[in-house]
Write a protein that holds these residues in place. Structure first.
Motif, PDB file in Angstrom:
ATOM      1  N   MET A   1       0.830  -1.207   0.000  1.00 20.13           N
ATOM      2  CA  MET A   1       0.000   0.000   0.000  1.00 20.13           C
ATOM      3  C   MET A   1       0.865   1.257   0.000  1.00 20.13           C
ATOM      4  N   LYS A   2       1.951   1.227   0.756  1.00 20.55           N
ATOM      5  CA  LYS A   2       2.786   2.425   0.897  1.00 20.55           C
ATOM      6  C   LYS A   2       3.580   2.752  -0.351  1.00 20.55           C
ATOM      7  N   MET A   3       3.731   1.793  -1.249  1.00 19.64           N
ATOM      8  CA  MET A   3       4.512   2.051  -2.455  1.00 19.64           C
ATOM      9  C   MET A   3       3.629   2.392  -3.649  1.00 19.64           C
ATOM     10  N   ARG A   4       2.347   2.529  -3.397  1.00 17.85           N
ATOM     11  CA  ARG A   4       1.434   2.804  -4.508  1.00 17.85           C
ATOM     12  C   ARG A   4       1.348   4.292  -4.839  1.00 17.85           C
ATOM     13  N   ARG A   5       1.073   4.560  -6.100  1.00 15.57           N
ATOM     14  CA  ARG A   5       0.679   5.922  -6.501  1.00 15.57           C
ATOM     15  C   ARG A   5      -0.650   5.740  -7.230  1.00 15.57           C
TER      16      ARG A   5
ATOM     17  N   GLN B   1      -0.308  14.277  -1.663  1.00 11.06           N
ATOM     18  CA  GLN B   1      -0.324  13.205  -0.668  1.00 11.06           C
ATOM     19  C   GLN B   1      -0.178  11.817  -1.307  1.00 11.06           C
ATOM     20  N   HIS B   2      -0.787  11.642  -2.487  1.00  9.32           N
ATOM     21  CA  HIS B   2      -0.766  10.323  -3.135  1.00  9.32           C
ATOM     22  C   HIS B   2       0.333  10.197  -4.181  1.00  9.32           C
TER      23      HIS B   2
ATOM     24  N   ASN C   1      -9.668   1.625   0.500  1.00  3.94           N
ATOM     25  CA  ASN C   1      -8.245   1.928   0.651  1.00  3.94           C
ATOM     26  C   ASN C   1      -7.850   1.975   2.126  1.00  3.94           C
TER      27      ASN C   1
ATOM     28  N   GLN D   1      -5.235  -0.329   5.842  1.00  4.51           N
ATOM     29  CA  GLN D   1      -4.596   0.251   7.024  1.00  4.51           C
ATOM     30  C   GLN D   1      -5.242  -0.285   8.301  1.00  4.51           C
TER      31      GLN D   1
ATOM     32  N   GLU E   1      -0.695  -4.860   8.625  1.00  5.76           N
ATOM     33  CA  GLU E   1       0.313  -5.645   7.904  1.00  5.76           C
ATOM     34  C   GLU E   1      -0.293  -6.835   7.145  1.00  5.76           C
TER      35      GLU E   1
END
Lengths: 411, 411
Positions: free
Chosen positions: A231-235, A311-312, B249, B253, B257
């Motif tokens: 999720m954190k590496m998505r754009r 932000q995204h 989305n 979160q 994990e």
């Protein structure tokens, strides 16, 4: 003596007009400059001539049916709208405003009323814009807002040219478009919205038309695998788009009374269920009656889009592609409508038009007002568009009274 | 003595294989059962026979190249993946896993190593599913997950039948599909995600494959005019959809994990900039390594969709159309991979596969493990898919070591 329009006769005209281009579901397909447009114009011209009107049409095909007044030095008080329809349109949108003009003339004839001003009924060419874009072409050229040559040479999807089609149906006149001064202009129309019906009002006294700005928004993120991209590496362009839609919707609340905000178009790419979208195209439609509010809305739109995209980690383009400023109708004409509605004891409401009308253009060159009546469930541009005979009759009565008021006391 | 694979030779095989169905942008178009699939199979069979392997293929076209072991009573240790590609796919996805098997066999031959078990290299038919859906057909029938007759009779978009195309390219064998016990199965694959690269790891020790559930969501509101419908009277399907996308989305979160959530498809109707959308079709893709977490995610999805739709007076349908449970690979096989990576001093990371692979099916019928190596920018199913010779070599070394470990100490 109070002279009264004949609601049944007007209703009958609407039904008769509705047979030309009728669809199976009770609506109309009467595209501008089509065979159906020719037929309804011929039918209408004949009806006007039968009432003693002199009929002219200009080089854009705008049609003027004049009933003479006492005085020849005064410009005509005009009543109008349009006889064309959407491909799956209804029987009332536009048509009511033209046929109510015919009913006013009939009523004057019936009662031997001779007005000071000439009275003119106008059918504006191609209000709908469904076949030839943009909309409101006849009144737009008339008011100097649109360029005549551009309109005459514009093409429909099959490549047929406006000017040639106008010639083909026999309504390309010699009069220069716009070279035709009006004393004033009154347009009766269905509301095309739900407010009058919801509040059980019969007459909407239209003070003006709200302003409108259209935006295209394109968001570019990065396509990636839904199963392998943390999720954190998505754009993710779709999540950014979603937050923008929510923010655009909230913007109306934030600005308050009179603000309308809509996201009508959303398109995601590659639009595959297991791919994080790389790109979203979307639109925003912002409306308000005041320019300062529209400015504020635009500023906020830019702010929220920029913040969300940052932000995204999504890049954005935001283009304003149309800006139609708010229109205020003529105070005296609007007063004439309000007074007429009051005298007729019709439940009334001040209202702002949310949609564009020929009156928006005409208001630039002549004192103008509009009258709204309710339409069922607020539905328009649809074959099931509907209005009641009672409301149609009330609207035409108010129209007649407002025209008489203008004739007696107008500028 | 440490025996070592030859990284340059393996790289050369990948380049050679990449010439069959090469695209201009350096990728591959080698659809299952196409002329290109025939050519790469023929090339591969010849290479295997040159190494003394006995080549068989089953009725689904799955191809088994066997190098004999000391013992004839043991089932083979298998190494495999697939040689077909997406229409605009890359040179590594699948291909690496098959050609690394060939490299292992070549290394054994070069060093005169005779294993206890037979070694088999497997090319599974139609892993990609790009021409004939679904994906992973060869391994699916092999493992009894998919029905043989259904697959043999399935058609591509032009109506050509799987079984006939398999016959046409000459790879429809006589062996019953699935009637072929394996001691174990190892699959080397590019990660198809960005994690190893981002963390500068060379080997991913794949513990299993996450579970995945797919949902279709349709929202029905009411189409209305963007200019005439007050905000409070709207039933806006696009605003409801946007809030659902944001909630989906956030769900990742919320669960924490291991959870992945994606909305890949969004379609609005009538998709017109000045009409409040009446309907939105959208998808949700939920993934997690644990069934209980997937259950919780599904429950939350239903809750938020219902709550949002209620608030916006929008009706909804939510259908789960696919449920692929999480897979845990064999502990001993995974240990063999981990130990091999440690012995080779390769920076390693435990990882869960986010995408499906033939190994998912095979794991139902044989102890299985997978090895991942990084791919550039996490990009796959794309002509620009790329991996380095160093990582390819490291992956093949770990594969060889894991196979030897299994051969010596396996069950």
């Amino acid at each position: 003596m109070t002279i009264k329009i004949n609601p049944a006769r007007l209703w009958n005209d609407i039904i008769e007009s509705g047979k030309i281009g009728a669809t199976e579901k009770g609506g109309l397909c009467r595209l501008a400059l089509s065979e159906e447009d020719r037929r309804v114009r011929e039918w209408f011209v004949e009806a006007c001539r039968a009432e003693g009107c002199e009929v002219r049409f200009d080089e854009l095909g705008n049609l003027f049916a004049r009933r003479a007044g006492h005085r020849t030095d005064l410009h005509p008080i005009a009543i109008g709208s349009h006889l064309d329809s959407q491909p799956t349109g209804g029987k009332f949108d536009g048509i009511l405003g033209v046929l109510a003009g015919l009913e006013v003339v009939r009523t004057f004839n019936e009662h031997g009323i001779k007005t000071e001003h000439p009275i003119e009924i106008i059918d504006w060419t191609n209000e709908e814009g469904a076949r030839f874009a943009p909309a409101m072409q006849g009144s737009g050229v008339f008011a100097g807002v649109l360029d005549k040559e551009t309109i005459l040479s514009c093409q429909d999807r099959e490549g047929r040219v406006f000017g040639e089609e106008l010639e083909r149906i026999g309504f390309r006149g010699d009069d220069a478009c716009g070279d035709h001064p009006l004393d004033s202009y009154f347009e009766l129309h269905i509301e095309q919205g739900p407010i009058l019906e919801a509040e059980e009002k019969v007459i909407g006294v239209v003070g003006g038309v709200q302003g409108m700005r259209w935006y295209d928004i394109t968001l570019k993120g990065r396509a990636s695998h839904a199963g392998t991209t943390p999720m954190k590496m998505r754009r993710d362009a779709s999540v950014a788009a979603a937050e923008i839609i929510v923010a655009v919707n909230r913007l109306a609340q934030e600005i308050g009374e009179g603000a309308l905000t809509t996201t009508g178009v959303i398109e995601a790419y590659p639009n595959s269920r297991n791919v994080v979208p790389s790109r979203v195209f979307m639109t925003a439609d912002l409306r308000h009656t005041r320019v300062d509010a529209l400015d504020r809305m635009e500023e906020r739109l830019k702010e929220v889009v920029a913040a969300i995209c940052l932000q995204h980690q999504v890049s954005e383009t935001l283009d304003r592609l149309w800006d139609s400023p708010p229109v205020q109708f003529d105070v005296e004409c609007v007063d004439a409508v309000r007074e007429a509605a009051k005298r007729g004891h019709h439940p009334l409401r001040e209202i702002t038009s949310g949609a564009g009308h020929d009156a928006v253009h005409v208001s630039r060159v002549a004192p103008t007002a509009m009258i709204f009546i309710p339409c069922k469930d607020g539905i328009s541009h649809n074959e099931i568009e509907s209005a009641t005979p009672e409301h149609v009759g009330a609207g035409a009565s108010v129209l007649l009274e407002a025209v008489l008021e203008r004739d007696h006391h107008g500028s």
